[in-house]
Design a protein around this motif. Sequence first.
Motif, PDB file in Angstrom:
ATOM      1  N   ILE A  18       0.843  -1.205   0.000  1.00 39.95           N
ATOM      2  CA  ILE A  18       0.000   0.000   0.000  1.00 39.95           C
ATOM      3  C   ILE A  18       0.873   1.248   0.000  1.00 39.95           C
ATOM      4  N   ASP A  22      -0.155   2.689  -3.575  1.00 36.37           N
ATOM      5  CA  ASP A  22      -1.447   3.370  -3.539  1.00 36.37           C
ATOM      6  C   ASP A  22      -1.519   4.332  -2.352  1.00 36.37           C
ATOM      7  N   VAL A  25      -5.191   4.954  -0.635  1.00 37.45           N
ATOM      8  CA  VAL A  25      -5.586   4.001   0.402  1.00 37.45           C
ATOM      9  C   VAL A  25      -4.836   4.299   1.694  1.00 37.45           C
ATOM     10  N   TYR A  95      -7.107  -4.881   0.391  1.00 38.91           N
ATOM     11  CA  TYR A  95      -6.324  -4.293  -0.693  1.00 38.91           C
ATOM     12  C   TYR A  95      -5.557  -5.377  -1.443  1.00 38.91           C
ATOM     13  N   SER A 100      -7.891  -2.331  -4.763  1.00 41.31           N
ATOM     14  CA  SER A 100      -7.925  -0.995  -4.183  1.00 41.31           C
ATOM     15  C   SER A 100      -9.340  -0.469  -3.970  1.00 41.31           C
ATOM     16  N   ALA A 103     -11.068  -2.047  -0.912  1.00 43.60           N
ATOM     17  CA  ALA A 103     -10.441  -1.553   0.318  1.00 43.60           C
ATOM     18  C   ALA A 103     -10.851  -0.115   0.598  1.00 43.60           C
TER      19      ALA A 103
END
Length: 128
Positions: A18, A22, A25, A95, A100, A103
């Motif tokens: 993560i 991303d 997130v 995730y 994504s 999540a």
Amino acid sequence: MLYNKHIVKELVSDFKSIYRNDRKVLITMMILLIAGAVLFMLPILNLNPAISKTWVRYSDINSGYAEGGWWYLMSFSVLAALMSLGHCLIGARLYTKRGSSVAMLFLIVSIVIVLIAAAYLLKILGRG
């Protein structure tokens, strides 16, 4: 056994993924943790153990506000801590396993739940 090295390694790799891939997130998780920390601190900051009875509940049914022991308000703190941390862990697993968007949806719903709980708590604390 509460501690499993394999699960912890998976969670660490989920959070690393993560962090690297991303940021949305990750920021949503941080917002959830901050909202949970605020909900955790509200009852503690408004705590007055010298008073034997305090406003602890609100319901539109019957008499509205109810009095009880000050320790009852601490359940909001415990709920906030467990929910925000637990939902961040679940969000990390989602995730990795589901992607994504799932999540993000889960984390946003969790933030909404924490905000509703904070509004509920503020209504109770404003009464006293």
